[in-house]
Design an enzyme around this catalytic site. Structure first.
Site, PDB file in Angstrom:
ATOM      1  CD  GLU A   1      -2.992  -1.360   2.412  1.00 11.51           C
ATOM      2  OE1 GLU A   1      -2.805  -0.646   3.115  1.00 11.51           O
ATOM      3  OE2 GLU A   1      -3.744  -2.266   2.185  1.00 11.51           O
TER       4      GLU A   1
ATOM      5  CD  GLU B   1      -5.022  -7.455   0.218  1.00 12.26           C
ATOM      6  OE1 GLU B   1      -5.802  -6.793   1.229  1.00 12.26           O
ATOM      7  OE2 GLU B   1      -3.716  -7.282   0.347  1.00 12.26           O
TER       8      GLU B   1
END
Length: 594
Positions: free
Chosen positions: A369, A471
């Site tokens: 991220e 995800e």
């Protein structure tokens, strides 16, 4: 999968009339007409404008969309064919970034219906650079109202950008009475422009039809098996008329899931995982805050247990993750280190983790991220630290592909995570010598719209790197809505040529990060999403049976992957061979000597 045809039969006349209806109704036959319905939101003044000539900053965007339009989805074609009217509203003299425009929708959104937000927004030149423009929908707006979604465009000063967003009202206990759309975002003093804003229900049916055709084109190939029987004299003879069966044993696009130690204690969890998934990733057990919660006390026991289980069942495991760039996800003792101590801890983590599992993981997510955090770069004062993590990982273990991984890239609602910014991040890492081997799109989605996801994947594909959905989960209390949302994302991913794998972020109630996302309830019963998922897995697996023709050939069309062929001779003997179907436009012709 039965989806479009069945839904068409049950669609009511009222719903059909609602579909495609723009909830922003206005006439732009005159300049003043463009202003009708719009009102200031906060401190600003509004004015209507019209330009007869095409808007230069939109020309390239529209030309690119037209060139890339291979879709037979009528709704997408209509969206891309819309020409800017040149008539727009300007909000000037804005006192803050929350000031802008608003207007009521002509009717309240229907619960559990996904709506598209589309149009063009522009910003003035008072402040240079790029500015995020938010188009936000709120329901029952007696004050702030309830935010239900919208879209974001990051627009360069003095230019126009395209809005692509969505929203949905999921709670039908109290359907909304009314709704408004708000446009805001750029800094105070920057003029804000809105042109041809559209809010309309999404018709998913033609899109799903299109994706089935696209998947057949992208993921399948014609195969000709030239079947012969080898004789004792080492010659071959035809086996025309023999019974033959072709079974796909592995798909070229693996579908996996995250797993947890707690979940593995549940036999029904283990059963669903081993039956329905090809790959695994550890949800938390490999993260730094898990393996070293207390400084100096490092344990990989739980990770080893899960990895060994996957090894026994032939499930490759992705390495998630070496570092996490978001400060709130970094354990307290690491946040408390000074610069030199942090540098030493980073190097120790790299050496300890990567060397321990050398050769075990086909992929690593190196620093999770980075679009949403820069903890290590900030604390170390080192703009090169992210690239260093990639370079050092590859030096210690050159086998795995090294991924970036981030969220909201596919959603059109996060100014920090646009596909353009993701590509820029990858390009910068590569410029610094980082061996980036793949792009992870997390896929924690809410009210997804298929062509918005496809547009993001198209933009990431220009890097030439493989894309994985890493995800994936959807959250919807209504089972049918959840199943629909999951099907949309899975089909978009599977039909896109840049996507090489799909990972779900859990599947069983009580063992998932997001609630209302399960494919399996706690009692082991499949939800509608679970049944849909199992059905897609069957749909994307090719089997064929029949007889070898008079020329000694057996023909079929199958998904890319690994196959086993069973030939039954006249004497009743069953012989086996294995072969692979790879990408290719021409038919794959294989000699099969038994």
């Amino acid at each position: 999968m039965a989806f479009a045809e069945e839904e068409t039969k049950t669609t009511t006349a009222a719903a059909a009339a609602h579909r495609g209806k723009n909830l922003i109704e206005s006439s732009c036959d005159s300049e003043d007409g463009c202003l009708a319905g719009w009102a200031p939101s906060g401190s600003c003044t509004l004015s209507a404008h019209a330009e007869d000539a095409p808007l230069p900053s939109l020309a390239a965007t529209l030309a690119a969309a037209a060139a890339d339009d291979d879709s037979d989805d009528e709704e997408v074609q209509q969206q891309r064919a819309r020409k800017p009217s040149g008539r727009y509203v300007v909000a000037a003299h804005r006192a803050s970034d929350t000031d802008g425009l608003c207007r009521a929708l002509s009717r309240a959104p229907r619960p559990k219906v996904t709506y598209r937000v589309a149009g063009w927004v522009g910003v003035g030149t008072a402040v240079e650079g790029s500015h995020a423009v938010h188009v936000e929908v709120r329901v029952d707006d007696d004050g702030q109202g309830q935010h239900v979604g919208g879209g974001v465009a990051v627009v360069e000063s003095g230019k126009w950008g395209e809005i692509k967003g969505s929203f949905r009202v999921d709670d039908d206990d109290e359907p909304p009475r009314h709704a408004k759309v708000y446009v805001h975002g750029p800094p105070a003093g920057v003029d804000l422009k809105v042109m041809d804003l559209l809010v309309s229900p999404v018709n998913k049916i033609p899109r799903l039809r299109h994706l089935r055709k696209k998947a057949d084109k992208v993921r399948k190939r014609d195969v000709v098996l030239k079947v012969n029987r080898r004789t004792d004299g080492d010659t071959t003879e035809s086996v025309a008329g023999a019974h033959i069966q072709v079974i796909q044993v592995q798909n070229s696009v693996p579908i996996g899931t995250c797993i947890t130690k707690a979940g593995m204690q549940n036999p029904e969890y283990v059963d669903f995982f081993t039956k329905h998934f090809d790959w695994a990733v550890l949800e938390n057990e490999l993260k730094w805050y898990y393996t070293e919660a207390v400084q100096g006390q490092v344990s990989y026991a739980d990770a080893d247990e899960l990895i060994n289980f996957c090894d026994r069942h032939g499930k490759p495991v992705r390495g998630h993750c070496i570092f996490w760039a978001v400060e709130s996800s970094v354990q307290p003792w690491v946040r408390a280190l000074n610069r030199d101590q942090l540098r030493a801890a980073v190097e120790a983590r790299l050496r300890g983790l990567v060397s321990r599992y050398s050769g075990r993981f086909p992929h690593y997510e190196v620093n999770n991220e980075m679009l949403h955090g820069d903890f290590y770069a900030q604390r170390l004062g080192d703009d090169d630290i992210n690239a260093h993590m990639f370079r050092e990982t590859a030096r210690i273990d050159p086998a795995p592909a090294l991924f970036v991984n981030d969220y909201n890239v596919e959603s059109g609602n996060d100014p920090n995570a646009t596909p353009e910014k993701y590509v820029a991040l990858v390009t910068d890492l590569q410029r610094r010598g980082a061996p980036v081997g793949g792009i992870g799109v997390q896929g924690h989605v809410t009210h997804p719209v298929g062509d918005i996801i496809c547009d993001a994947l198209d933009k990431l594909a220009v890097t030439g790197l493989p894309v994985w959905i890493t995800e994936l989960d959807v959250s919807a209390a209504d089972e049918s809505v959840r199943a629909d949302d999951l099907e949309i994302v899975l089909r978009e991913a599977y039909a896109h040529p840049a996507v090489e794998g799909i990972m779900l972020w859990g599947f069983m109630q009580g063992h998932m990060w997001r609630s209302h996302g399960q494919l399996v309830n706690a009692d082991g019963k499949y939800t509608q999403a679970g049944n849909m998922f199992a059905g897609l897995r069957r749909e994307w697996t090719s089997h064929a049976r029949g007889k070898v023709d008079g020329n000694g050939n057996f023909k079929f069309r199958g998904f890319h992957g690994t196959y086993q062929v069973l030939l039954t001779t006249a004497a009743g003997e069953v012989k086996k061979r294995t072969f692979d179907v790879n990408k290719g436009d021409a038919p794959l012709v294989l000699d099969m000597d038994f």
